[in-house]
Design an enzyme around this catalytic site. Structure first.
Site, PDB file in Angstrom:
ATOM      1  N   HIS A 140       0.810  -1.220   0.000  1.00 16.45           N
ATOM      2  CA  HIS A 140       0.000   0.000   0.000  1.00 16.45           C
ATOM      3  C   HIS A 140       0.851   1.281   0.000  1.00 16.45           C
ATOM      4  O   HIS A 140       0.405   2.331  -0.453  1.00 16.45           O
ATOM      5  CB  HIS A 140      -0.899  -0.040   1.250  1.00 16.45           C
ATOM      6  CG  HIS A 140      -1.907   1.052   1.328  1.00 16.45           C
ATOM      7  ND1 HIS A 140      -3.168   0.929   0.787  1.00 16.45           N
ATOM      8  CD2 HIS A 140      -1.859   2.298   1.884  1.00 16.45           C
ATOM      9  CE1 HIS A 140      -3.851   2.048   1.015  1.00 16.45           C
ATOM     10  NE2 HIS A 140      -3.073   2.891   1.673  1.00 16.45           N
TER      11      HIS A 140
ATOM     12  N   ASN B  24      -3.509   8.931 -12.068  1.00 15.87           N
ATOM     13  CA  ASN B  24      -3.826  10.121 -11.296  1.00 15.87           C
ATOM     14  C   ASN B  24      -3.233   9.906  -9.917  1.00 15.87           C
ATOM     15  O   ASN B  24      -3.487   8.875  -9.295  1.00 15.87           O
ATOM     16  CB  ASN B  24      -5.344  10.304 -11.149  1.00 15.87           C
ATOM     17  CG  ASN B  24      -6.029  10.509 -12.493  1.00 15.87           C
ATOM     18  OD1 ASN B  24      -5.449  11.057 -13.413  1.00 15.87           O
ATOM     19  ND2 ASN B  24      -7.266  10.051 -12.591  1.00 15.87           N
TER      20      ASN B  24
ATOM     21  N   HIS C  54      -1.570   2.746  -8.043  1.00 20.05           N
ATOM     22  CA  HIS C  54      -2.249   2.135  -9.183  1.00 20.05           C
ATOM     23  C   HIS C  54      -2.418   3.154 -10.304  1.00 20.05           C
ATOM     24  O   HIS C  54      -2.317   4.359 -10.078  1.00 20.05           O
ATOM     25  CB  HIS C  54      -3.634   1.606  -8.773  1.00 20.05           C
ATOM     26  CG  HIS C  54      -4.655   2.673  -8.536  1.00 20.05           C
ATOM     27  ND1 HIS C  54      -4.647   3.480  -7.418  1.00 20.05           N
ATOM     28  CD2 HIS C  54      -5.717   3.089  -9.274  1.00 20.05           C
ATOM     29  CE1 HIS C  54      -5.662   4.329  -7.482  1.00 20.05           C
ATOM     30  NE2 HIS C  54      -6.328   4.119  -8.600  1.00 20.05           N
TER      31      HIS C  54
HETATM   32 ZN    ZN Z   1      -3.977  -0.584  -0.303  1.00 19.65          ZN
END
Ligand code: ZN
Ligand code: ZN
Ligand code: ZN
Length: 307
Positions: free
Chosen positions: A79, A119, A132
């Site tokens: 993350h 973005n 991502h």
């Molecule tokens: Zn995540």
């Protein structure tokens, strides 16, 4: 359901994707839908405990089959990483994923243009912080790539090749170079820290690149983003746009483009945003209060120190 409508006065298509209002908006970290599904934890979009790169159809697509595509590309199961801090081999693998998606989506008769983008930051409307990007397969040729193709026609050759040669000759706005790629702040940048990353050899798309060039592209993108983050010592928001040849199969003209990546960061200082206001929105004329040569000097320094 999405719907395309045409505005005659602007000669442009507007996409209506009304279901997108329901999108997940900045969930708490332990409810991140792009994190792996942990044993005993809530299910995420990705039913795996570990993964490298995952591509899936956007649950809230701007487009949907059979007209166009909208995909999410998750760069890592960690993350807290970013395009800049991914291990280099993962960033390189991402280029191969982009290439594969370009090939597969580009082969579809309903897709005229495969657009890979990212973005980053709430400043550009990001709703999920997990590293991502996205891919849209447009069922039409969007205006920006169309303008670039029109520039090629106007010049009677590749406009990107011409700009790259001019920037290398001048050198003042070049901020990064490796064997295959060059990054610079465009002479007529719209954004204070706009950056353009282009491949030295003319390549229409990722499909035409040598494996080594894909590795060099990954390296260039990581270096630019690391420099951005170093500049104000904070995660730097941006829109990253990958431009390459259209894939329209119905069109008679041959596929032509020049693979390059553009970054549009909305910051003009560490805590001030550049807003698109009266002149930009109503007249279509950008007004910038920073000269590209000055921001290029700052970014060149930041990239050198981030390395
Ligand atoms: Zn995540
Ligand atoms: Zn070219
Ligand atoms: Zn472009």
């Amino acid at each position: 359901m999405s719907e395309l409508r045409y505005n005659e006065l602007r000669d442009e298509v507007v996409v209506y994707a009304i279901h997108r209002q329901e999108r997940t908006f900045l969930p708490a970290r332990d409810h991140c839908p792009l994190c792996p599904t942990r044993p005993g934890g809530p299910p995420t979009e990705i039913p795996l405990q570990h993964f490298e790169i995952v591509v899936f159809d956007n649950r809230f697509p701007a487009f949907e089959a059979p007209r166009g595509a909208a995909e999410v590309v998750v760069y890592t199961d960690d993350h807290d990483l970013s395009l800049a801090t991914l291990p280099p081999e993962r960033a390189e693998a991402l280029m191969w994923v982009w290439r594969q998606r370009y090939e597969e989506l580009g082969a579809r008769a309903d897709i005229d243009y495969v657009y890979i983008f990212e973005n980053r930051g709430v400043e550009v409307g990001v709703t999920l912080h997990h590293p991502h990007g996205q891919i849209y397969g447009y069922p039409f040729l969007p205006p920006v790539p169309e303008l670039e193709l029109a520039a090629d026609e106007r010049l009677g050759g590749c406009a990107e090749c011409a700009q790259l040669a001019a920037e290398l000759r001048d050198g003042e706005r070049v901020i990064y170079e490796n064997g295959g790629l060059v990054a610079w702040v465009p002479e007529a940048a719209r954004w204070p820290y706009e950056v353009h990353v282009s491949i030295r050899e003319h390549r229409d798309s990722l499909l035409d690149c040598q494996p080594q060039e894909l590795a060099q592209l990954a390296n260039a993108l990581q270096s630019v983003v690391a420099g951005f983050d170093r500049l104000f010592d904070r995660p730097f928001p941006y829109v990253m746009a990958v431009h390459q040849a259209p894939t329209a199969t119905a069109r008679a003209q041959p596929a032509h483009g020049h693979l390059h990546v553009e970054f549009y960061p909305p910051l003009r200082t560490a805590d001030k945003l550049k807003y698109l206001a009266g002149s930009e929105q109503g007249a279509g004329a950008f007004i910038s209060d920073v000269l590209p040569e000055e921001s290029a000097a700052e970014l060149r320094e930041a990239i050198a120190h981030a390395a």
